[in-house]
Design a protein around this motif. Structure first.
Motif, PDB file in Angstrom:
ATOM      1  N   ALA A   1       0.832  -1.204   0.000  1.00 29.55           N
ATOM      2  CA  ALA A   1       0.000   0.000   0.000  1.00 29.55           C
ATOM      3  C   ALA A   1       0.868   1.256   0.000  1.00 29.55           C
ATOM      4  O   ALA A   1       0.559   2.244  -0.676  1.00 29.55           O
ATOM      5  N   ALA A   2       1.971   1.225   0.752  1.00 28.88           N
ATOM      6  CA  ALA A   2       2.878   2.379   0.788  1.00 28.88           C
ATOM      7  C   ALA A   2       3.577   2.562  -0.556  1.00 28.88           C
ATOM      8  O   ALA A   2       3.778   3.700  -1.018  1.00 28.88           O
ATOM      9  N   ILE A   3       3.957   1.459  -1.206  1.00 31.39           N
ATOM     10  CA  ILE A   3       4.605   1.544  -2.514  1.00 31.39           C
ATOM     11  C   ILE A   3       3.641   2.101  -3.545  1.00 31.39           C
ATOM     12  O   ILE A   3       4.004   2.959  -4.362  1.00 31.39           O
ATOM     13  N   LEU A   4       2.396   1.643  -3.512  1.00 33.11           N
ATOM     14  CA  LEU A   4       1.389   2.175  -4.434  1.00 33.11           C
ATOM     15  C   LEU A   4       1.160   3.660  -4.189  1.00 33.11           C
ATOM     16  O   LEU A   4       1.020   4.444  -5.136  1.00 33.11           O
ATOM     17  N   THR A   5       1.150   4.066  -2.929  1.00 27.05           N
ATOM     18  CA  THR A   5       0.985   5.482  -2.599  1.00 27.05           C
ATOM     19  C   THR A   5       2.127   6.301  -3.186  1.00 27.05           C
ATOM     20  O   THR A   5       1.911   7.371  -3.771  1.00 27.05           O
ATOM     21  N   SER A   6       3.363   5.821  -3.052  1.00 25.54           N
ATOM     22  CA  SER A   6       4.515   6.532  -3.612  1.00 25.54           C
ATOM     23  C   SER A   6       4.419   6.635  -5.125  1.00 25.54           C
ATOM     24  O   SER A   6       4.732   7.684  -5.710  1.00 25.54           O
TER      25      SER A   6
ATOM     26  N   PHE B   1      -6.021  -2.658   3.091  1.00 21.80           N
ATOM     27  CA  PHE B   1      -6.488  -2.993   4.446  1.00 21.80           C
ATOM     28  C   PHE B   1      -7.850  -3.660   4.349  1.00 21.80           C
ATOM     29  O   PHE B   1      -8.759  -3.147   3.700  1.00 21.80           O
ATOM     30  N   GLU B   2      -8.016  -4.818   5.014  1.00 20.84           N
ATOM     31  CA  GLU B   2      -9.229  -5.597   4.824  1.00 20.84           C
ATOM     32  C   GLU B   2     -10.135  -5.655   6.045  1.00 20.84           C
ATOM     33  O   GLU B   2     -11.356  -5.611   5.918  1.00 20.84           O
TER      34      GLU B   2
ATOM     35  N   TRP C   1      -6.232  -0.925  14.685  1.00 22.66           N
ATOM     36  CA  TRP C   1      -6.717   0.448  14.558  1.00 22.66           C
ATOM     37  C   TRP C   1      -5.594   1.356  14.044  1.00 22.66           C
ATOM     38  O   TRP C   1      -5.800   2.195  13.166  1.00 22.66           O
ATOM     39  N   GLY C   2      -4.400   1.159  14.578  1.00 20.05           N
ATOM     40  CA  GLY C   2      -3.252   1.913  14.079  1.00 20.05           C
ATOM     41  C   GLY C   2      -2.990   1.634  12.615  1.00 20.05           C
ATOM     42  O   GLY C   2      -2.664   2.536  11.835  1.00 20.05           O
TER      43      GLY C   2
ATOM     44  N   ARG D   1      -3.131   4.314   9.519  1.00 19.57           N
ATOM     45  CA  ARG D   1      -2.001   4.413   8.594  1.00 19.57           C
ATOM     46  C   ARG D   1      -2.464   4.254   7.146  1.00 19.57           C
ATOM     47  O   ARG D   1      -2.047   5.006   6.254  1.00 19.57           O
ATOM     48  N   PHE D   2      -3.322   3.272   6.921  1.00 20.59           N
ATOM     49  CA  PHE D   2      -3.803   3.019   5.570  1.00 20.59           C
ATOM     50  C   PHE D   2      -4.651   4.185   5.059  1.00 20.59           C
ATOM     51  O   PHE D   2      -4.520   4.616   3.910  1.00 20.59           O
ATOM     52  N   ASN D   3      -5.512   4.715   5.905  1.00 24.82           N
ATOM     53  CA  ASN D   3      -6.341   5.855   5.494  1.00 24.82           C
ATOM     54  C   ASN D   3      -5.481   7.080   5.175  1.00 24.82           C
ATOM     55  O   ASN D   3      -5.800   7.850   4.268  1.00 24.82           O
TER      56      ASN D   3
END
Length: 316
Positions: free
Chosen positions: A177-182, A218-219, A251-252, A256-258
């Motif tokens: 998810a972080a790589i896709l965001t970048s 995130f599922e 929750w953390g 983070r995902f949001n």
């Protein structure tokens, strides 16, 4: 008027369906640089994701540096990447999924890469062996990539790592998810100077967004969610219960995902309020669990650059 708009949309959809049925070309699959077809299993999914990511890091330097720059890599003119490199360790052959090398002047920076896709989990023993290989060869770090999310920057999701192995080698983690965001941030908001490189990066984004790539989002809130939810309703939840702490950790992850999703859409950095304090961000599980056990609420906030104030988020 609402009926007219809906009616126009229905008519447009019917026209598109009719065209697809009458024109065979509408059923053709467009050729892709990184195809999702032909992924036969977990191993193939992992190899393809590794090769696609490392190849695009080489082809699109702006994106490549956005990934490895925070790991301490110099901004060299060329990023070299390799897959399934072989090393010998204590008489055994060790094969990391990838290797990244950057040369700038006399400095050579090398990082070993371990990749997991789908629901596959990182393994402590495997990561330990890569840390040993990196130390023996004078490499700088090991990077793990999986769908495991970190609650905050700098926290590795894998527990049980022997800290003695980190004396000379750094260990980092990135979620898909972080790589896709970048990738999206670089392509959409920051920009890529070369049009061909921009297209290549768009192909990686398209690939990672496809369900068959193994790059999951995130599922859910974990296996303890129902138990904790019922305990809150019955007023029997205790802050120190393992199930409570597990839900607070998830929750953390959700926060983070949001933050990453908002960063992709807004083009500015979004951080999770209390979860991202500098210089040493940490998730205070005890504090979150205490609030949950006493009030039945999970709380956080989003700090968005260039806005009047944070956005509070409460799950009651």
């Amino acid at each position: 008027m609402p009926y007219a708009i809906g009616h126009e949309q229905d008519a447009s959809e019917r026209k598109a369906v009719a065209k697809a049925e009458s024109d065979p070309q509408e059923k053709w699959h467009r050729a892709r640089l990184i195809p999702t077809s032909g992924i036969s299993g977990d191993d193939e999914q992992e190899r393809r994701a590794t090769s696609a990511l490392l190849a695009v890091m080489t082809a699109v330097r702006e994106f490549g540096h956005s990934i490895i720059g925070p790991l301490g890599a110099p901004k060299g003119p060329v990023i070299e990447t390799f897959t399934e490199v072989r090393f010998e360790l204590d008489g055994q052959i060790v094969i990391p999924d990838g290797l990244i090398r950057v040369t700038r002047g006399k400095k050579v920076w090398v990082c070993l890469v371990e990749v997991k896709t789908g629901s596959a989990a990182l393994e402590v023993e495997q990561v330990h062996s890569y840390l040993d290989v990196a130390r023996e060869n004078g490499f700088d770090c090991v990077l793990t990539i999986s769908n495991a999310l970190r609650a905050v920057d700098g926290a590795h999701p894998l527990t049980g790592i022997d800290n003695r192995k980190l004396r000379k080698v750094d260990l980092y983690h990135l979620s898909w998810a972080a790589i896709l965001t970048s990738a999206i941030y670089q392509r959409v908001h920051y920009g890529v100077s070369d049009p061909d490189q921009a297209w290549i990066l768009s192909e990686l984004i398209r690939y990672l967004e496809h369900p068959r790539s193994g790059a999951q989002e995130f599922e859910d809130m974990g296996s303890s969610w129902v138990e904790v939810r019922e305990a809150v309703s019955n007023k029997t939840l205790r802050a120190k219960d393992p199930a409570t702490l597990d839900v607070c950790q998830h929750w953390g992850h959700l926060i983070r995902f949001n933050c990453m999703k908002l960063t992709r859409r807004l083009g500015v950095e979004v951080v999770g309020g209390e979860l991202s304090k500098r210089p040493k961000p940490q998730l205070d599980l005890a504090k979150v669990a205490e609030v949950l056990s006493t009030t039945g609420r999970l709380e956080s906030s989003y700090a968005i650059a260039n806005t009047a104030g944070p956005i509070d988020l409460v799950a009651d």
